[in-house]
Design a protein around this motif. Structure first.
Motif, short mmCIF file in Angstrom:
data_model
loop_
_atom_site.label_atom_id
_atom_site.label_comp_id
_atom_site.label_asym_id
_atom_site.label_seq_id
_atom_site.Cartn_x
_atom_site.Cartn_y
_atom_site.Cartn_z
N LEU A 84 13.51 -30.38 -84.72
CA LEU A 84 12.69 -31.77 -84.50
C LEU A 84 13.15 -32.77 -85.32
O LEU A 84 13.11 -34.11 -84.93
CB LEU A 84 11.21 -31.45 -84.92
CG LEU A 84 10.32 -32.36 -85.01
CD1 LEU A 84 10.15 -33.13 -83.45
CD2 LEU A 84 8.84 -32.04 -85.52
N SER A 85 13.57 -32.87 -86.64
CA SER A 85 13.98 -33.82 -87.31
C SER A 85 15.14 -34.52 -86.74
O SER A 85 15.41 -35.90 -86.90
CB SER A 85 14.40 -33.13 -88.81
OG SER A 85 15.62 -32.72 -88.72
N GLN A 86 16.06 -33.65 -86.02
CA GLN A 86 17.35 -34.24 -85.61
C GLN A 86 16.80 -35.13 -84.36
O GLN A 86 17.62 -36.08 -83.92
CB GLN A 86 18.44 -33.37 -85.20
CG GLN A 86 18.92 -32.70 -86.26
CD GLN A 86 19.35 -33.86 -87.32
OE1 GLN A 86 20.42 -34.49 -87.14
NE2 GLN A 86 18.60 -33.80 -88.52
N GLN A 87 15.93 -34.57 -83.61
CA GLN A 87 15.21 -35.39 -82.52
C GLN A 87 14.79 -36.53 -82.96
O GLN A 87 14.87 -37.80 -82.32
CB GLN A 87 14.38 -34.43 -81.66
CG GLN A 87 15.14 -33.38 -80.96
CD GLN A 87 13.86 -32.33 -80.58
OE1 GLN A 87 12.98 -31.96 -81.13
NE2 GLN A 87 14.34 -31.43 -79.47
N LEU A 88 13.79 -36.55 -83.90
CA LEU A 88 13.36 -37.93 -84.39
C LEU A 88 14.31 -38.67 -85.14
O LEU A 88 14.15 -40.06 -84.83
CB LEU A 88 12.26 -37.38 -85.52
CG LEU A 88 11.01 -36.47 -85.04
CD1 LEU A 88 10.02 -36.41 -86.40
CD2 LEU A 88 10.40 -37.51 -84.08
N ARG A 89 15.24 -38.28 -85.86
CA ARG A 89 16.51 -39.18 -86.10
C ARG A 89 17.09 -39.84 -84.78
O ARG A 89 17.60 -41.02 -85.10
CB ARG A 89 17.64 -38.10 -86.56
CG ARG A 89 18.93 -39.04 -86.94
CD ARG A 89 20.12 -38.06 -87.27
NE ARG A 89 21.19 -38.69 -87.50
CZ ARG A 89 21.91 -38.90 -88.60
NH1 ARG A 89 21.43 -38.35 -89.68
NH2 ARG A 89 23.10 -39.41 -88.69
N ALA A 90 17.20 -39.33 -83.85
CA ALA A 90 17.62 -40.09 -82.75
C ALA A 90 16.86 -40.97 -82.18
O ALA A 90 17.05 -42.25 -81.63
CB ALA A 90 18.13 -39.14 -81.62
N ASN A 91 15.55 -40.46 -82.02
CA ASN A 91 14.73 -41.43 -81.22
C ASN A 91 14.00 -42.71 -82.18
O ASN A 91 13.89 -43.77 -81.63
CB ASN A 91 13.18 -40.56 -81.06
CG ASN A 91 13.34 -39.68 -79.85
OD1 ASN A 91 14.30 -40.07 -78.87
ND2 ASN A 91 12.51 -38.77 -79.64
N LEU A 92 14.18 -42.60 -83.60
CA LEU A 92 13.70 -43.62 -84.34
C LEU A 92 14.74 -44.09 -85.19
O LEU A 92 14.73 -45.10 -85.86
CB LEU A 92 12.61 -42.98 -85.48
CG LEU A 92 11.21 -42.31 -84.80
CD1 LEU A 92 10.78 -41.45 -86.22
CD2 LEU A 92 10.40 -43.50 -84.57
N ARG A 93 16.10 -43.73 -84.73
CA ARG A 93 17.12 -44.30 -85.47
C ARG A 93 17.10 -44.26 -86.85
O ARG A 93 17.46 -45.33 -87.76
CB ARG A 93 17.59 -45.60 -84.82
CG ARG A 93 17.82 -45.66 -83.44
CD ARG A 93 18.40 -46.87 -82.97
NE ARG A 93 18.56 -46.75 -81.27
CZ ARG A 93 18.83 -48.17 -80.60
NH1 ARG A 93 18.92 -49.29 -81.42
NH2 ARG A 93 19.10 -47.82 -79.38
N MET A 94 16.65 -43.30 -87.68
CA MET A 94 16.56 -42.89 -89.19
C MET A 94 17.49 -42.13 -89.55
O MET A 94 18.06 -40.95 -88.80
CB MET A 94 15.00 -42.35 -89.28
CG MET A 94 14.02 -43.32 -88.75
SD MET A 94 12.26 -42.47 -89.33
CE MET A 94 12.19 -42.63 -90.94
N PRO A 95 18.37 -42.46 -90.67
CA PRO A 95 19.31 -41.58 -91.07
C PRO A 95 18.88 -40.29 -92.03
O PRO A 95 19.12 -39.95 -92.98
CB PRO A 95 19.70 -42.57 -92.35
CG PRO A 95 18.66 -43.05 -92.84
CD PRO A 95 17.92 -43.53 -91.65
N ILE A 96 18.08 -39.45 -91.07
CA ILE A 96 17.69 -38.17 -91.46
C ILE A 96 18.84 -37.24 -91.49
O ILE A 96 19.76 -36.98 -90.66
CB ILE A 96 16.58 -37.49 -90.67
CG1 ILE A 96 15.32 -38.49 -90.45
CG2 ILE A 96 16.23 -36.09 -90.75
CD1 ILE A 96 14.42 -38.23 -89.46
N HIS A 97 18.91 -36.80 -92.64
CA HIS A 97 20.16 -35.63 -92.64
C HIS A 97 19.75 -34.11 -92.97
O HIS A 97 20.53 -33.16 -92.41
CB HIS A 97 20.81 -36.23 -93.93
CG HIS A 97 22.07 -35.24 -94.40
ND1 HIS A 97 23.36 -35.20 -93.68
CD2 HIS A 97 22.42 -34.05 -95.40
CE1 HIS A 97 23.99 -34.55 -94.18
NE2 HIS A 97 23.59 -33.78 -95.11
N GLY A 98 18.75 -33.79 -93.44
CA GLY A 98 18.07 -32.36 -93.58
C GLY A 98 16.55 -32.40 -93.97
O GLY A 98 15.88 -33.26 -93.66
N VAL A 99 16.23 -31.21 -93.84
CA VAL A 99 14.84 -30.94 -94.06
C VAL A 99 14.81 -29.74 -95.23
O VAL A 99 15.32 -28.89 -95.51
CB VAL A 99 14.44 -30.11 -92.84
CG1 VAL A 99 13.02 -29.61 -92.92
CG2 VAL A 99 14.32 -31.08 -91.58
#
Length: 203
Positions: free
Chosen positions: A94-109
């Motif tokens: 989910l975090s990687q999907q939100l990373r793409a949708n929100l253009r946030m630099p999420i790297h891990g969980v």
């Protein structure tokens, strides 16, 4: 604070809710049978003293203060957390999907079980720490069957205008919000179990 309701594992809707209001309540992110398996695993591990008293702060400045934060925790990357590890993988997806949708630099969980014994609370705070902006999105999934209003333990999310929204920690309910939103866990009158997680950028 306007909390938008989302049904199921719906990354696009979760992203839209975070973008528009900063917080959403997600019903049935995981199937009920999986939520029950997570609860059983956590309670079994807690009975073996696998959980530790939660600490506040970061690095070498962490402290223990059960009056301010009274839960016990166990990180889901622990080898004993078989069901928890599967949940952690789903949260990473989910975090990687939100990373793409929100253009946030999420790297891990990262995520842990959090068990609040009767009387425990967590005072008002932010998950994004003052000396680190690594935590970007906070996630909580509740694992409490037959939770009643008299049991307390509400999650209170604060808005900038001084208002707030309370969310009951009922089985299968998840809450997703930006990590700079102030919130607290009100005193629980029953054992209260959840998974708390954070989607992070590089620190």
């Amino acid at each position: 604070m306007r909390v938008i309701d989302v049904e199921g594992n719906a990354p696009d809707e979760i992203a839209a809710a975070l973008f528009s209001s900063g917080a959403c309540r997600v019903r049935n992110f995981i199937p009920q049978v999986q939520a029950c398996a997570l609860r059983d695993e956590a309670m079994t591990l807690d009975a073996t003293n696998a959980f530790s008293i939660a600490r506040m702060g970061r690095g070498g400045s962490t402290t223990t203060d059960v009056a301010s934060r009274g839960d016990r925790t166990l990180w889901l990357d622990n080898v004993a957390c078989v069901n928890g590890g599967e949940f952690l993988a789903a949260l990473h997806t989910l975090s990687q999907q939100l990373r793409a949708n929100l253009r946030m630099p999420i790297h891990g969980v990262e995520a842990h079980y959090a068990l609040y014994p009767p009387g425990a609370r967590y005072v008002r705070h932010k998950d994004r720490m003052q000396d680190s902006g690594a935590r970007m999105i906070s996630w909580v999934t509740y694992l409490n069957a037959d939770w009643q209003p008299a049991d307390g333990g509400l999650l209170r999310l604060y808005s900038d205008d001084g208002g707030h929204t309370d969310i009951a920690p009922t089985m299968g309910t998840s809450v997703c919000f930006l990590s700079d939103i102030e919130h607290e866990v009100l005193a629980s009158h029953q054992t209260r179990l959840s998974i708390a997680g954070w989607m992070r950028r590089l620190d």
